[in-house]
Enzyme design. Sequence first.
Site, PDB file in Angstrom:
ATOM      1  N   ILE A 159       0.854  -1.301  -0.117  1.00  6.55           N
ATOM      2  CA  ILE A 159      -0.149  -0.183   0.046  1.00  6.55           C
ATOM      3  C   ILE A 159       0.903   1.291   0.122  1.00  6.55           C
ATOM      4  CG2 ILE A 159      -1.701   1.222   1.170  1.00  6.55           C
ATOM      5  CD1 ILE A 159      -2.139  -1.454   2.768  1.00  6.55           C
ATOM      6  N   CYS A 160       0.578   1.915  -0.836  1.00  8.95           N
ATOM      7  CA  CYS A 160       1.227   3.505  -0.859  1.00  8.95           C
ATOM      8  C   CYS A 160       0.473   4.426  -0.155  1.00  8.95           C
ATOM      9  CB  CYS A 160       1.337   4.115  -2.435  1.00  8.95           C
ATOM     10  SG  CYS A 160       2.218   5.596  -2.383  1.00  8.95           S
ATOM     11  N   LEU A 161       0.905   4.727   1.158  1.00  6.40           N
ATOM     12  CA  LEU A 161       0.277   5.564   2.166  1.00  6.40           C
ATOM     13  C   LEU A 161       1.296   6.070   3.094  1.00  6.40           C
ATOM     14  CD1 LEU A 161      -2.587   6.260   3.188  1.00  6.40           C
ATOM     15  CD2 LEU A 161      -2.448   4.356   4.859  1.00  6.40           C
TER      16      LEU A 161
END
Length: 152
Positions: free
Chosen positions: A86-88
């Site tokens: 996840i890109c967070l």
Amino acid sequence: MAGLPRRIIKETQRLLAEPVPGIKAEPDESNARYFHVVIAGPQDSPFEGGTFKLELFLPEEYPMAAPKVRFMTKIYHPNVDKSGRICLDILKDKWSPALQIRTVLLSIQALLSAPNPDDPLANDVAEQWKTNEAQAIETARAWTRLYAMNNI
């Protein structure tokens, strides 16, 4: 939960006693640093009706280091790659020890409601989202039906 830092014990107790709406997070029986997470696809999103399994792991350095989280259920989303990563920002450079597991889960849930193709992890999906959003949303709905329904 013997041998765990008090903070992890407290956070786990609160997650179980006061679950976040639409999210279930339970520690693994054999490893209390590993959580089985299920997030319901948010209403009015392409993921509505789906249930998405994730794994969340608290590294030894937690809370000085961010939890490791990834989707186990396939999802068509510009901020999630094929491996489920996840890109967070709060899972990377914006992590702060003041944040909690609960905050991370809420942020992932919010990401499902508001995909961000300008900060992608899956470039092909992000490109589709930018050039033909209606088609991308339809693909996300199709993947939700295919992979995230009747999967629990």
